[in-house]
Motif scaffolding. Sequence first.
Motif, short mmCIF file in Angstrom:
data_model
loop_
_atom_site.label_atom_id
_atom_site.label_comp_id
_atom_site.label_asym_id
_atom_site.label_seq_id
_atom_site.Cartn_x
_atom_site.Cartn_y
_atom_site.Cartn_z
N ASP A 103 59.05 3.96 31.31
CA ASP A 103 60.35 4.35 30.74
C ASP A 103 60.15 5.06 29.39
O ASP A 103 60.75 6.11 29.14
CB ASP A 103 61.23 3.11 30.51
N GLU A 104 59.31 4.47 28.54
CA GLU A 104 59.10 5.06 27.20
C GLU A 104 58.51 6.48 27.34
O GLU A 104 58.91 7.39 26.63
CB GLU A 104 58.16 4.21 26.34
N LEU A 105 57.59 6.61 28.28
CA LEU A 105 56.98 7.93 28.50
C LEU A 105 58.03 8.93 29.00
O LEU A 105 58.08 10.07 28.52
CB LEU A 105 55.83 7.79 29.52
N ALA A 140 60.09 -3.06 17.99
CA ALA A 140 60.21 -1.71 18.56
C ALA A 140 61.46 -1.59 19.42
O ALA A 140 62.21 -0.60 19.33
CB ALA A 140 58.97 -1.38 19.39
N GLU A 141 61.73 -2.60 20.25
CA GLU A 141 62.89 -2.52 21.15
C GLU A 141 64.21 -2.63 20.39
O GLU A 141 65.19 -1.97 20.76
CB GLU A 141 62.80 -3.61 22.23
N LEU A 142 64.25 -3.44 19.35
CA LEU A 142 65.47 -3.52 18.54
C LEU A 142 65.77 -2.16 17.91
O LEU A 142 66.91 -1.68 17.90
CB LEU A 142 65.32 -4.59 17.45
N THR A 143 64.72 -1.53 17.38
CA THR A 143 64.88 -0.21 16.77
C THR A 143 65.30 0.81 17.83
O THR A 143 66.20 1.63 17.60
CB THR A 143 63.55 0.23 16.12
N ASP A 144 64.63 0.76 18.99
CA ASP A 144 64.96 1.67 20.09
C ASP A 144 66.45 1.62 20.39
O ASP A 144 67.12 2.66 20.47
CB ASP A 144 64.21 1.23 21.36
N ASN A 145 66.97 0.42 20.58
CA ASN A 145 68.38 0.25 20.94
C ASN A 145 69.31 0.84 19.88
O ASN A 145 70.21 1.62 20.19
CB ASN A 145 68.69 -1.24 21.18
N SER A 158 68.23 1.69 29.88
CA SER A 158 66.92 1.07 30.15
C SER A 158 66.39 0.35 28.91
O SER A 158 65.72 -0.68 29.01
CB SER A 158 65.92 2.08 30.69
N GLU A 159 66.73 0.85 27.71
CA GLU A 159 66.29 0.16 26.48
C GLU A 159 66.95 -1.21 26.34
O GLU A 159 66.34 -2.16 25.84
CB GLU A 159 66.59 1.01 25.24
N VAL A 160 68.20 -1.30 26.80
CA VAL A 160 68.89 -2.60 26.77
C VAL A 160 68.12 -3.60 27.63
O VAL A 160 67.91 -4.76 27.24
CB VAL A 160 70.36 -2.43 27.27
N GLN A 161 67.65 -3.12 28.77
CA GLN A 161 66.88 -4.00 29.66
C GLN A 161 65.53 -4.39 29.02
O GLN A 161 65.12 -5.54 29.08
CB GLN A 161 66.64 -3.29 31.00
N HIS A 162 64.88 -3.42 28.37
CA HIS A 162 63.61 -3.72 27.69
C HIS A 162 63.79 -4.86 26.69
O HIS A 162 63.00 -5.78 26.63
CB HIS A 162 63.06 -2.51 26.91
N LEU A 163 64.85 -4.71 25.88
CA LEU A 163 65.08 -5.69 24.83
C LEU A 163 65.33 -7.07 25.41
O LEU A 163 64.78 -8.08 24.93
CB LEU A 163 66.26 -5.24 23.95
N LYS A 172 56.57 -0.99 33.84
CA LYS A 172 57.90 -0.36 33.97
C LYS A 172 58.36 0.15 32.60
O LYS A 172 58.83 1.29 32.47
CB LYS A 172 58.88 -1.41 34.53
N ILE A 173 58.21 -0.69 31.57
CA ILE A 173 58.66 -0.25 30.23
C ILE A 173 57.79 0.92 29.75
O ILE A 173 58.30 1.89 29.18
CB ILE A 173 58.63 -1.42 29.22
N TYR A 174 56.49 0.82 29.97
CA TYR A 174 55.59 1.92 29.59
C TYR A 174 56.07 3.24 30.20
O TYR A 174 56.18 4.26 29.51
CB TYR A 174 54.15 1.59 30.05
FE LIG Z 1 61.96 0.50 24.94
#
Ligand SMILES: [Fe+2]
Length: 258
Positions: A131-133, A188-193, A221-226, A127-129
């Motif tokens: 989303d990132e794509l 990566a997710e912290l930076t993303d957010n 969706s990044e909030v969920q990833h983190l 799912k995260i893959y």
């Molecule tokens: Fe992410």
Amino acid sequence: MKTTTSDMGRNRTGVATSPIDSADITQEAQKHPPSHLGDSSLIGKVRQIYARESEGLGSVPPPASLKGVAKTAMDAIKGAKPTVFIDKLAARLAFERSGTRLYEAALVKFDVYGGWEGGPTREGLEKIYNDELSHFLMLTDALKTLGADPTAMTPSADVTAVVSQGLPLLMLDPRANMRQSLEALLVAELTDNACWELLIELARGLGHDTLADRFQLALDSEVQHLQWVRGWLAAGVSDEARAAMPTAEGRAGAQPRV
Ligand SMILES: [Fe+2]
């Protein structure tokens, strides 16, 4: 294959491993002090010279289309420097592209090492893959809409790439198991957010509200990833800490699947 992360073993990196040899080394070092005081002032001066002579980390290319020239002119009329937005968009695009690769590698780790209770699932990683794509593709589209070239390496994209170059190194290291690899995904997710938040603010400030709305969906969706990655890692660490003795199966990130 070494599968657990913090087992006791034959680690000889510390001086306490060899008290006699380490005492010898200390004694010799005291007999032959360095010829210079050894602070960082001289190298600091050299760095200053290089920084003053530097021409910076590249530039943002001019708009790739006539439409882009018009949009750039519009932003400039509004008193904004349009290249800042393009630069930040390109940086986010570069990071999302790398994020896709990170999760591609994470899926390989998962297939080898497996998960644990409260840990990652293949579906979650997929799912995260995805989303990132989709974020990468959305940013490509956004840059094209603004008349910019989404393949250009801008200064901020360069900064992002340099700062995060350790992440793929860990993800692609076959010795790093699933739990250890999550440390890279957490960074990566912290930076993303943080970066999506900044981009949304910038887009709103420049009046690109439609884009800002699309970016907000990405941030959601990044909030969920983190949240997921944090939870998976925490469960893995406490699972391993609870395990008194490693066994052939059932440890955090330890169970090979092939
Ligand atoms: Fe992410």
